[in-house]
Scaffold this motif. Structure first.
Motif, PDB file in Angstrom:
ATOM      1  N   CYS A   1       0.694  -1.285  -0.062  1.00  0.00           N
ATOM      2  CA  CYS A   1       0.067  -0.090   0.022  1.00  0.00           C
ATOM      3  C   CYS A   1       0.828   1.421   0.074  1.00  0.00           C
ATOM      4  CB  CYS A   1      -0.934   0.014   1.313  1.00  0.00           C
ATOM      5  SG  CYS A   1      -0.208   0.234   2.858  1.00  0.00           S
ATOM      6  N   LEU A   2       0.219   2.571  -0.185  1.00  0.00           N
ATOM      7  CA  LEU A   2       0.827   3.526   0.260  1.00  0.00           C
ATOM      8  C   LEU A   2       0.135   4.157   1.233  1.00  0.00           C
ATOM      9  CD1 LEU A   2       1.043   5.110  -3.644  1.00  0.00           C
ATOM     10  CD2 LEU A   2       2.683   4.115  -2.171  1.00  0.00           C
ATOM     11  N   LEU A   3       1.002   4.573   2.214  1.00  0.00           N
ATOM     12  CA  LEU A   3       0.343   4.977   3.363  1.00  0.00           C
ATOM     13  C   LEU A   3       1.092   6.539   3.878  1.00  0.00           C
ATOM     14  CD1 LEU A   3      -0.181   2.958   6.660  1.00  0.00           C
ATOM     15  CD2 LEU A   3       0.525   5.386   6.851  1.00  0.00           C
ATOM     16  N   ASP A   4      -0.023   7.438   4.099  1.00  0.00           N
ATOM     17  CA  ASP A   4       0.405   8.831   4.546  1.00  0.00           C
ATOM     18  C   ASP A   4      -0.258   9.295   5.733  1.00  0.00           C
ATOM     19  OD1 ASP A   4       2.114  11.056   4.418  1.00  0.00           O
ATOM     20  OD2 ASP A   4       0.732  12.114   2.770  1.00  0.00           O
ATOM     21  N   GLY A   5       0.396  10.051   6.553  1.00  0.00           N
ATOM     22  CA  GLY A   5      -0.292  10.664   7.810  1.00  0.00           C
ATOM     23  C   GLY A   5       0.701  11.387   8.549  1.00  0.00           C
ATOM     24  N   PRO A   6       0.429  12.206   9.340  1.00  0.00           N
ATOM     25  CA  PRO A   6      -1.125  12.254  10.033  1.00  0.00           C
ATOM     26  C   PRO A   6      -1.893  13.149   8.648  1.00  0.00           C
ATOM     27  CG  PRO A   6       0.162  13.942  11.318  1.00  0.00           C
ATOM     28  CD  PRO A   6       1.084  12.994  10.357  1.00  0.00           C
ATOM     29  N   LEU A   7      -2.826  12.826   8.374  1.00  0.00           N
ATOM     30  CA  LEU A   7      -3.921  13.394   7.810  1.00  0.00           C
ATOM     31  C   LEU A   7      -5.379  13.895   8.321  1.00  0.00           C
ATOM     32  CD1 LEU A   7      -3.452  11.736   4.076  1.00  0.00           C
ATOM     33  CD2 LEU A   7      -2.190  13.958   4.853  1.00  0.00           C
ATOM     34  N   ALA A   8      -5.619  15.174   8.107  1.00  0.00           N
ATOM     35  CA  ALA A   8      -7.039  15.221   8.709  1.00  0.00           C
ATOM     36  C   ALA A   8      -7.994  14.821   7.505  1.00  0.00           C
ATOM     37  CB  ALA A   8      -7.266  16.968   8.582  1.00  0.00           C
ATOM     38  N   PHE A   9      -9.200  14.527   8.080  1.00  0.00           N
ATOM     39  CA  PHE A   9     -10.318  13.872   7.229  1.00  0.00           C
ATOM     40  C   PHE A   9     -10.347  15.004   5.774  1.00  0.00           C
ATOM     41  CE2 PHE A   9     -14.798  13.478   5.774  1.00  0.00           C
ATOM     42  CZ  PHE A   9     -14.731  12.120   5.509  1.00  0.00           C
ATOM     43  N   ASP A  10     -10.642  15.947   5.973  1.00  0.00           N
ATOM     44  CA  ASP A  10     -10.743  16.725   4.847  1.00  0.00           C
ATOM     45  C   ASP A  10      -9.575  16.461   3.666  1.00  0.00           C
ATOM     46  OD1 ASP A  10      -9.137  18.339   6.369  1.00  0.00           O
ATOM     47  OD2 ASP A  10      -9.919  20.223   5.761  1.00  0.00           O
ATOM     48  N   VAL A  11      -8.589  16.461   4.107  1.00  0.00           N
ATOM     49  CA  VAL A  11      -7.430  16.343   3.257  1.00  0.00           C
ATOM     50  C   VAL A  11      -7.208  14.961   2.773  1.00  0.00           C
ATOM     51  CG1 VAL A  11      -4.801  16.327   3.273  1.00  0.00           C
ATOM     52  CG2 VAL A  11      -5.977  18.409   4.510  1.00  0.00           C
ATOM     53  N   ALA A  12      -7.699  13.974   3.544  1.00  0.00           N
ATOM     54  CA  ALA A  12      -7.600  12.516   3.018  1.00  0.00           C
ATOM     55  C   ALA A  12      -8.588  12.477   2.005  1.00  0.00           C
ATOM     56  CB  ALA A  12      -8.053  11.566   4.247  1.00  0.00           C
ATOM     57  N   VAL A  13      -9.896  13.114   1.858  1.00  0.00           N
ATOM     58  CA  VAL A  13     -10.992  12.746   0.969  1.00  0.00           C
ATOM     59  C   VAL A  13     -11.128  13.827  -0.117  1.00  0.00           C
ATOM     60  CG1 VAL A  13     -12.033  11.334   2.687  1.00  0.00           C
ATOM     61  CG2 VAL A  13     -12.616  13.665   2.514  1.00  0.00           C
ATOM     62  N   SER A  14     -10.528  15.150   0.025  1.00  0.00           N
ATOM     63  CA  SER A  14     -10.823  16.178  -0.834  1.00  0.00           C
ATOM     64  C   SER A  14      -9.565  16.689  -1.341  1.00  0.00           C
ATOM     65  CB  SER A  14     -11.577  17.332  -0.124  1.00  0.00           C
ATOM     66  OG  SER A  14     -11.768  18.455  -1.039  1.00  0.00           O
TER      67      SER A  14
END
Length: 299
Positions: free
Chosen positions: A208-221
């Motif tokens: 997989c590719l994994l990134d974080g920390p990401l806020a919800f808005d940044v993860a999906v938009s």
């Protein structure tokens, strides 16, 4: 995958699997079973009140001699124990929750002698079809692990990646969610997310590719990611949302359903066999989708 009904279209090549349904004497559960039979997804062993089950299928005009076996079980504990034992012994391939408390079913699943526990963590993986979004998205863990530590989160990611690959996502993009994108020692979720991202880059987490920390808005938009100047292969296009705690996962799960009108399929991964762990309030359609998702995760 754009819609959950795609789960029902082309199933992987394999022998017809058998699903053990625990406490099957419930109209929504049996409707999902009927849908599964009509689509020839699998065979069923139904544990519970045999009179209720037979009457339901007689009224529905379903031949109980075709792809169905009914096992009388007078209590939830007996139904769970026998169903899980049959899966453990290879009589069936998948456990499906019917009208039974989750704790009662999981007690049988975790039984040392006849259960399905492995060295891996058991985790809940939900696949959502959300109106207005082009593709389905996975959420984990909204039901099993309360406050997972870094090691547990690593196992949760691996379970989710397995599920993602089973539905055709070759290299799933995992977003480790937090409230902000910068590491803050006062916010443990950001620390773990950064460590998980580093583990993926170092090859300790693969597939997989994994990134974080990401806020919800940044993860999906993608728009939110651009506004915050976040550059990432995952930002704006996450396939998997990894939540830091069960409270976050539970709130997102129910928000998707009650505010966004989402459809959902869910499975417990990490055991020796897939476990369909639906809510009693789930529709027959969502139960069918969960069943189809579990069947896809079979090795």
């Amino acid at each position: 995958m754009k819609q959950l009904k795609d789960l029902l279209q082309t199933m992987p090549e394999r022998n017809m699997p058998t699903v053990a349904v625990v406490q099957a004497a419930d109209e929504e559960v049996l409707t999902a079973v009927r849908f599964g039979l009509e689509r020839r997804l699998c065979q069923f062993i139904l544990y519970g009140d045999s009179s209720f089950i037979r009457n339901f299928f007689e009224e529905a005009g379903v031949d109980t001699q075709n792809g169905l076996r009914i096992v009388e079980a007078t209590t939830s504990e007996l139904a769970a124990k026998q169903a899980v034992k049959d899966v453990s012994n290879g009589v069936a391939d998948v456990v499906m929750k019917g009208n039974i408390d989750t704790s009662t079913l999981l007690k049988a699943v975790l039984d040392k002698q006849d259960g399905l526990r492995t060295e891996s963590v058991l985790s809940h993986v939900a696949l959502f079809e959300i109106p207005g979004r082009e593709h389905c998205i996975l959420l984990t863990d909204a039901a099993m692990n309360i406050a997972p530590d870094l090691e547990t989160k690593t196992s949760i990611v691996r379970n989710a990646v397995h599920v993602a690959k089973s539905i055709g996502i070759d290299l799933p993009k995992v977003a480790a969610l937090a409230a902000v994108e910068k590491v803050n020692r006062a916010m443990p979720a950001t620390v773990d997310a950064a460590k998980l991202s580093e583990m993926q880059k170092n090859g300790e987490i693969t597939g997989c590719l994994l990134d974080g920390p990401l806020a919800f808005d940044v993860a999906v938009s993608a728009e939110a990611a651009a506004q915050k100047n976040i550059e990432s292969d995952t930002a704006g296009c996450a396939d998997v949302l990894l939540v830091p705690t069960i409270e976050t996962g539970n709130a997102l799960y129910k928000s998707f359903i009650y505010f966004a009108g989402a459809k959902v399929a869910a499975v417990i991964a990490g055991a020796r066999a897939p476990i369909v762990l639906t809510s009693r309030s789930d529709t027959a359609e969502n139960k069918l989708f969960s069943l189809a998702l579990a069947l896809r995760t079979l090795q």
